[in-house]
Design a protein around this motif. Structure first.
Motif, short mmCIF file in Angstrom:
data_model
loop_
_atom_site.label_atom_id
_atom_site.label_comp_id
_atom_site.label_asym_id
_atom_site.label_seq_id
_atom_site.Cartn_x
_atom_site.Cartn_y
_atom_site.Cartn_z
N ALA A 23 0.83 -1.21 0.00
CA ALA A 23 0.00 0.00 0.00
C ALA A 23 0.86 1.25 0.00
CB ALA A 23 -0.92 -0.01 1.21
N ALA A 24 1.94 1.24 0.79
CA ALA A 24 2.85 2.39 0.80
C ALA A 24 3.49 2.58 -0.57
CB ALA A 24 3.92 2.19 1.87
N GLY A 25 3.80 1.45 -1.23
CA GLY A 25 4.35 1.55 -2.58
C GLY A 25 3.37 2.19 -3.55
N ILE A 26 2.13 1.74 -3.53
CA ILE A 26 1.12 2.29 -4.43
C ILE A 26 0.89 3.77 -4.15
CG2 ILE A 26 -1.34 2.18 -5.04
CD1 ILE A 26 -1.14 -0.86 -4.59
N LEU A 27 0.85 4.13 -2.87
CA LEU A 27 0.67 5.54 -2.52
C LEU A 27 1.81 6.39 -3.07
CD1 LEU A 27 -1.05 7.62 -0.98
CD2 LEU A 27 0.33 7.12 1.05
N SER A 28 3.01 5.84 -3.07
CA SER A 28 4.16 6.60 -3.58
C SER A 28 4.12 6.70 -5.10
CB SER A 28 5.47 5.94 -3.13
OG SER A 28 5.71 4.72 -3.81
N PHE A 29 3.53 5.69 -5.77
CA PHE A 29 3.52 5.67 -7.23
C PHE A 29 2.39 6.50 -7.84
CE2 PHE A 29 5.16 1.08 -6.66
CZ PHE A 29 6.48 1.48 -6.73
N ILE A 30 1.27 6.59 -7.15
CA ILE A 30 0.05 7.11 -7.76
C ILE A 30 0.19 8.59 -8.11
CG2 ILE A 30 -1.18 7.89 -5.68
CD1 ILE A 30 -3.60 6.20 -6.80
N ASP A 31 -0.46 8.99 -9.18
CA ASP A 31 -0.36 10.37 -9.69
C ASP A 31 -1.14 11.31 -8.77
OD1 ASP A 31 -0.41 12.76 -11.12
OD2 ASP A 31 -0.51 11.75 -13.06
N LYS A 32 -0.41 12.09 -7.96
CA LYS A 32 -1.05 12.98 -6.99
C LYS A 32 -1.78 14.14 -7.65
CE LYS A 32 1.00 10.63 -3.64
NZ LYS A 32 2.03 9.87 -4.39
N GLU A 33 -1.43 14.43 -8.90
CA GLU A 33 -2.14 15.51 -9.59
C GLU A 33 -3.53 15.08 -10.06
OE1 GLU A 33 0.20 17.10 -12.74
OE2 GLU A 33 1.87 17.70 -11.43
N LEU A 34 -3.71 13.78 -10.22
CA LEU A 34 -5.00 13.26 -10.69
C LEU A 34 -5.86 12.71 -9.57
CD1 LEU A 34 -3.94 11.26 -13.90
CD2 LEU A 34 -4.93 13.55 -13.78
N TYR A 35 -5.23 12.20 -8.50
CA TYR A 35 -5.97 11.45 -7.51
C TYR A 35 -5.66 11.90 -6.08
CZ TYR A 35 -6.16 8.45 -11.62
OH TYR A 35 -6.33 7.98 -12.89
N ASP A 36 -6.70 11.85 -5.26
CA ASP A 36 -6.57 12.06 -3.82
C ASP A 36 -6.65 10.68 -3.18
OD1 ASP A 36 -6.64 12.86 -1.21
OD2 ASP A 36 -8.66 13.72 -1.28
N ALA A 37 -5.51 10.11 -2.82
CA ALA A 37 -5.45 8.72 -2.37
C ALA A 37 -5.27 8.65 -0.86
CB ALA A 37 -4.30 7.99 -3.06
N THR A 317 -2.52 4.69 -13.42
CA THR A 317 -3.54 5.53 -14.05
C THR A 317 -4.33 4.72 -15.07
OG1 THR A 317 -2.27 7.56 -13.70
CG2 THR A 317 -3.94 7.62 -15.42
N ASP A 318 -3.64 3.89 -15.85
CA ASP A 318 -4.33 3.01 -16.80
C ASP A 318 -5.35 2.13 -16.08
OD1 ASP A 318 -3.01 3.88 -19.04
OD2 ASP A 318 -1.64 2.17 -19.17
N ILE A 319 -4.93 1.53 -14.97
CA ILE A 319 -5.80 0.61 -14.22
C ILE A 319 -7.03 1.34 -13.69
CG2 ILE A 319 -5.94 -0.93 -12.22
CD1 ILE A 319 -4.12 -1.93 -14.51
N ILE A 320 -6.82 2.51 -13.12
CA ILE A 320 -7.92 3.26 -12.54
C ILE A 320 -8.87 3.78 -13.59
CG2 ILE A 320 -8.51 5.32 -11.19
CD1 ILE A 320 -5.77 4.91 -9.74
#
Length: 324
Positions: A23-37, A317-320
């Motif tokens: 989960a920490a890995g995904i949080l670090s990878f996710i596009d913060k400009e597109l998503y509020d995770a 981003t593709d997955i989401i």
């Protein structure tokens, strides 16, 4: 407005802490400009949203929402990264289906099937996949040492049929070790698979599909420093993970095509990772299918994404976005 993403982690098995690392890995990878995770940690009935490093608030399970400072928040999407129950076995998928919340991985049937190693491998055997000979034991069943030797031989692997991260797994070399290994594995979910030893080169292949494209990553070759690819080899650096694998282009393509076919046969969604053994005679044997693979910075999938010249941010981003 940014989509609100729940990164769902934790769970009720020995893999709880491993899941938090993913989960920490995904949080670090996710596009913060597109998503509020936000990471949502689950253990039993205790579900909590990590608002920040020091604040957790409970989840309302009726709607999968949370309340902060008097305001209620909902989620647009759930990225499930629980390794083990209830996130890998179909239970959580059914919950989100009923709430009409899209999520990152395969649905109830595919999740339940792939979570059960014995059922999944024997199902795929009907489609031409090679598998090791194995015996299934459920809680309350017993097997004689001689029967194990006669059916699968020694050495063999005795492991949980519904567990992961090599918890409860033993490479058994002598008859005296069989029953203690069964008892150990039975503690990781109540079902045990006794599997013939396969000597060869271990490789793993990650991939995903969306409505627009199929992306199959380079293979990783796994060389454990230990007896097998156990917990220490997986998480404490006691292995060499070589991407791309040191095998021929033809064999690489064969395994990638097999993984793509398997993805459709099972009805997978999101990212999967499938493990294989290339036997000394060149035959490729399926080991298992992972529908919520590890996602730390050093996990196989992020390694393979980098080797493919891609960015984890774009893959997520593709997955989401494929669900909208």
């Amino acid at each position: 407005m940014k989509r609100r993403i729940a990164i769902v982690a934790g769970g009720d098995t020995s893999e709880h802490e491993v899941s938090l690392r993913s989960a920490a890995g995904i949080l670090s990878f996710i596009d913060k400009e597109l998503y509020d995770a936000r990471i949502v940690v689950m253990r039993g009935d205790d579900w909590q949203v990590c608002v920040d490093d020091n604040t957790r608030v409970p989840v309302d399970k009726n709607h999968f929402t949370y309340t902060l400072d008097g305001e209620q928040y909902s989620f647009d999407f759930a990225y499930i990264t629980i390794h083990g129950g209830p996130g890998e076995n179909g239970l959580l998928q059914g919950y989100f289906d009923m709430l009409h919340i899209p999520y990152s991985c395969c649905g109830v049937l595919a999740a339940a099937l792939t979570y059960n190693k014995f059922a999944c491998n024997h199902y795929l055997q009907n489609f031409g996949f090679n598998i090791a000979h194995s015996v299934l034991l459920r809680s309350g069943q017993q097997i004689r040492n001689k029967q194990v030797v006669d059916e699968v031989g020694l050495p063999c692997f005795i492991k949980s049929n519904v567990g992961g991260s090599s918890f409860g797994c033993t490479k058994v070399k002598t008859e005296d070790d069989i029953q203690p290994a069964i008892e150990l594995a039975m503690g990781e979910g109540g079902e045990v698979i006794i599997e013939a030893f396969m000597k060869g080169t271990e490789v793993t292949c990650g991939m995903y599909k969306t409505r627009q494209k199929t992306v199959i990553f380079p293979l990783t070759e796994v060389v454990s420093h230990n007896e097998y690819f156990d917990y220490k080899a997986k998480y404490n650096g006691e292995s060499d993970e070589i991407t791309p694998a040191r095998i021929s282009a033809e064999l690489t393509q064969e395994i990638q095509q097999a993984t793509s076919a398997l993805y459709d046969i099972i009805g997978c969604q999101g990212i999967i990772r499938t493990d294989y053994i290339i036997l000394e005679n060149g035959q490729v044997n399926l080991m298992e299918v992972n529908t919520t693979p590890g996602m730390t910075a050093t996990s196989f999938v992020p390694q393979q994404v980098r080797a493919a010249g891609l960015q984890m941010k774009d893959v997520l981003t593709d997955i989401i976005e494929d669900k909208f």
